[in-house]
Design an enzyme around this catalytic site. Structure first.
Site, PDB file in Angstrom:
ATOM      1  CG  ASP A   1      11.673   9.542 -15.663  1.00 56.60           C
ATOM      2  OD1 ASP A   1      10.522   9.914 -15.368  1.00 56.60           O
ATOM      3  OD2 ASP A   1      12.476   9.079 -14.833  1.00 56.60           O
TER       4      ASP A   1
ATOM      5  CB  CYS B   1      13.868  12.495 -14.835  1.00 55.10           C
ATOM      6  SG  CYS B   1      14.991  11.561 -13.793  1.00 55.10           S
TER       7      CYS B   1
ATOM      8  CG  ASN C   1      19.468   6.980 -13.573  1.00 58.60           C
ATOM      9  OD1 ASN C   1      18.247   6.865 -13.487  1.00 58.60           O
ATOM     10  ND2 ASN C   1      20.038   7.886 -14.348  1.00 58.60           N
TER      11      ASN C   1
ATOM     12  CD  GLU D   1      23.888   9.170  -2.729  1.00 59.07           C
ATOM     13  OE1 GLU D   1      24.146   8.202  -3.452  1.00 59.07           O
ATOM     14  OE2 GLU D   1      24.334  10.308  -2.938  1.00 59.07           O
TER      15      GLU D   1
ATOM     16  CG  HIS E   1      17.838  10.926  -9.661  1.00 53.44           C
ATOM     17  ND1 HIS E   1      18.637  10.027 -10.306  1.00 53.44           N
ATOM     18  CD2 HIS E   1      17.303  11.692 -10.643  1.00 53.44           C
ATOM     19  CE1 HIS E   1      18.615  10.242 -11.606  1.00 53.44           C
ATOM     20  NE2 HIS E   1      17.801  11.239 -11.847  1.00 53.44           N
TER      21      HIS E   1
ATOM     22  CB  SER F   1      28.514   8.157 -10.068  1.00 55.75           C
ATOM     23  OG  SER F   1      29.782   8.530  -9.588  1.00 55.75           O
TER      24      SER F   1
ATOM     25  CG  HIS G   1      21.613  15.696 -15.712  1.00 54.28           C
ATOM     26  ND1 HIS G   1      22.703  15.333 -16.469  1.00 54.28           N
ATOM     27  CD2 HIS G   1      20.829  14.595 -15.642  1.00 54.28           C
ATOM     28  CE1 HIS G   1      22.573  14.066 -16.832  1.00 54.28           C
ATOM     29  NE2 HIS G   1      21.461  13.591 -16.354  1.00 54.28           N
ATOM     30  N   GLY G   2      24.450  16.053 -13.723  1.00 57.24           N
ATOM     31  CA  GLY G   2      24.999  14.913 -12.980  1.00 57.24           C
ATOM     32  C   GLY G   2      26.404  14.609 -13.442  1.00 57.24           C
TER      33      GLY G   2
END
Lengths: 136, 483
Positions: B98, B101, B205, B209, B237, B382, B406-407
């Site tokens: 990806d 991304c 994922n 949001e 995302h 998450s 990144h997360g």
């Protein structure tokens, strides 16, 4: 699923891993195709049977496996077709595949790609075995 | 398999796998993690994948991995590797399928308390305007000429079409367009997959949001970004969809023989690569940049439609329902940048796979408004947990090739998550906490359950303590749209 040919999901932290086995390479490719469709949660529409033939080339068995599955992903993505019957003829570097299947009724999960990660087609106790990691 | 006893402790938040660990390593591995996160990381094969990454020809400095690291394929997620330009290699698998991304954050002056009753409508409207889900196409079908324009121009194409503002582009990594994209290096199959997927979120994922600014840690930087405590933001995302996946697939396949031509030996075929100054390497760079531009345009279109959803749901109910861009960043990319290694400036290709560019204050190429603060970094948590806005620092420039986390980073497989968590129960739990959920698939929701991820607050705390990012604001989700 016969005992000497089959597939099973294996744990992977982020992506999907599929263990496949069969007595020979043609059988291994068929199991991998069925396992991949199963992992994606694909169900087929009743009726409307279709036939497709493809030729896949690579330098080795692992390459044939990745390229064949990639072709099947393309059929799902672009034509909305899933196959359940395979007549596969494999030489060392060329695969001739005649396949029968149906339009996809539902696909629960998207597989982005078939990877080469640690991919080895190996002769083991169940005949030929491989573990394929998919990017999801 | 690498064990914790193989690691050398540098500090409480930095560890090293020395290059003597395995004979084929070209450079060491630096790991930014607390002891607790390290124990979670050591639970899968990600450290071995980091060691494999050190075998890429032309690496400089060290391979760096972030606290949100987890096992991927070939190259670990959360990894950063810099190869000397132009004679070092570029590896598609070290960037990911990806391509580009990334994450986009828009912010507003809408106070949460004034629109609490409208959040359900807003989530439904976002779901309606922003196409998402497995195999779902978008509002647009591009012809070949238009797709070529998207590949070359990225978000600047969207500006010409009226889907973006100058301000959006000014607040996008590389201003929404990476030069050097070459549509001729992109296969027909990739173009076919990309033609109707622009402006779509996809599944997995990826999410949209609505979040509220929960707490500001750096008022000056928050003011520059237009982030106000108690006000709504919108996070997107997603990446380059099937277009980028196909480009990576094409080049990983082609490079299987390329490495033999250049006599490159690697421990994993997914790491295949080509020298950047070779015809093969240049071709991938041209195609990768085309996918990166596609992704910038994709997130721009999603932002355009999200703004329509905000207007539909909130116009007339609040005075100012508009969303301004905070930033848009890539976290799967290969970028040619200048960095200082051993006191010398070197031009390198920084491979970031599940790692975010985090340029510090004063870095050339950064928009003037962020020259003092450093580049905004967007770290989604998450589902149901906090997300973070950070900025790059002098430390990230000096120690991690201008990169940070990144997360949250997964710790549990998708199959285990589905066995452990029921999608319907998770949705009820999120709703009970005031988080409105629009999900295309309940099993898909369960796979992304917060239990399957590390604690994003701990990840952010680690990069902050390590000095490779600085906290600006914490965001709390109030509505989630998932494919």
């Amino acid at each position: 699923m016969s005992e000497n040919a089959g597939y099973a999901e294996r744990e992977h932290t982020a992506d999907w891993s599929l263990h496949v086995w069969a007595p020979d390479l043609a059988g291994l490719l068929e199991q991998a195709a069925k396992g991949m469709a199963d992992l994606s949660g694909i169900t087929a529409k009743e009726g409307g049977r279709v036939k497709r033939s493809i030729k896949v080339e690579s330098t080795d068995a692992e390459g044939l496996l990745v390229n064949f599955l990639t072709e099947l992903l393309h059929f799902v993505d672009q034509e909305g077709l899933v196959f359940d019957t395979f007549h596969l003829t494999v030489s060392e570097t060329v695969l001739q595949a005649s396949m029968q299947g149906s339009p996809v009724a539902e696909r629960k999960k998207e597989i982005k790609a078939v990877t080469y990660h640690n991919l080895k087609v190996e002769k083991k106790s169940k005949g030929l075995e491989a573990e394929i990691v998919f990017d999801v | 398999m690498v064990t914790l006893s193989d690691l050398k402790k540098i500090s409480d938040v930095e560890w090293e796998i020395p290059s003597t660990y395995r004979s084929d390593m070209r450079v060491p591995v630096a790991i930014f993690a607390t002891r607790e996160l390290l124990e979670a990381i050591a639970g899968d094969k990600s450290l071995d994948q980091a060691v494999n990454a050190t075998t890429l020809p032309g690496l400089v400095g060290r391979v760096v991995v972030m606290p949100d690291m987890h096992q991927g394929y070939g190259f670990p997620i959360g990894g950063v590797a810099a190869t000397q330009y132009p004679d070092g290699v570029i590896s598609p698998g070290a960037i990911g399928y990806d391509i580009n991304c990334g994450v986009r954050l828009l912010a507003s002056q809408i106070e949460l308390e004034k629109v609490s009753a409208e959040l359900d409508d807003l989530a439904i409207s976002l779901n309606k305007h922003c196409p998402s889900g497995v195999g779902v196409g978008g509002h647009y079908r591009l012809n070949e000429r238009e797709l070529d324009q998207v590949m070359r121009e990225g978000a600047q194409w969207a500006l010409k079409k009226g889907f973006a503002s100058e301000s959006d582009l000014g607040r996008t990594e590389e201003f929404g367009r990476i030069p050097g994209a070459d549509p001729a290096r992109v296969s027909q199959r990739a173009k076919q997959r990309g033609s109707n997927q622009i402006g779509t979120l996809g599944a997995g994922n990826h999410f949209i949001e609505v979040e509220v600014v929960d707490k500001v840690f750096d008022q000056e930087a928050a003011d520059v970004m237009g982030l106000r405590e108690g006000c709504l933001t919108l996070m997107i995302h997603c990446g380059s969809r099937g277009f980028g996946h196909q480009i990576c697939t094409d080049y990983v396949r082609d490079f299987q023989s390329t490495i033999q031509r250049y006599k490159i030996e690697l421990p994993d075929r997914e790491l295949v690569c080509a020298p950047m100054d070779s015809a093969e390497g240049k071709a991938y760079l041209g195609a990768m940049n085309a996918a990166a531009n596609f992704a910038f345009a994709n997130r721009q279109l999603l932002a355009y439609h999200a703004r329509q959803a905000f207007e539909e749901s909130l116009a007339g109910r609040v005075k100012n329902w508009r969303l301004h861009q905070v930033y848009d960043i890539a976290h799967n990319m290969g970028k040619v940048e200048n960095h200082t290694v051993d006191g010398k400036t070197v031009k390198v290709c920084v491979h970031r796979k599940g790692a975010t560019r985090a340029f510090g204050p004063g870095t050339p190429g950064l928009a003037s408004e962020f020259q003092k603060t450093g580049q905004p970094v967007l770290v989604p948590g998450s589902m149901g947990t906090a997300s973070w806005v950070l900025v790059g620092t002098e430390g990230s420039m000096a120690r991690s090739f201008g990169s940070t986390c990144h997360g949250a980073g997964r710790t549990m497989s998708r199959s285990k998550a589905k066995k452990t968590v029921r999608g319907s129960e998770l949705r009820a739990e999120l709703e009970a906490r005031g988080i409105h959920v629009q999900a295309g698939s309940l099993p898909g929701l369960a796979e992304e359950a917060p239990q399957a991820y590390k604690d994003v607050d701990e990840v952010v705390e680690t990069v902050s303590r390590a000095g490779i990012a600085r906290k600006v604001a914490r965001l709390r989700p109030v509505a989630v749209v998932k494919g």
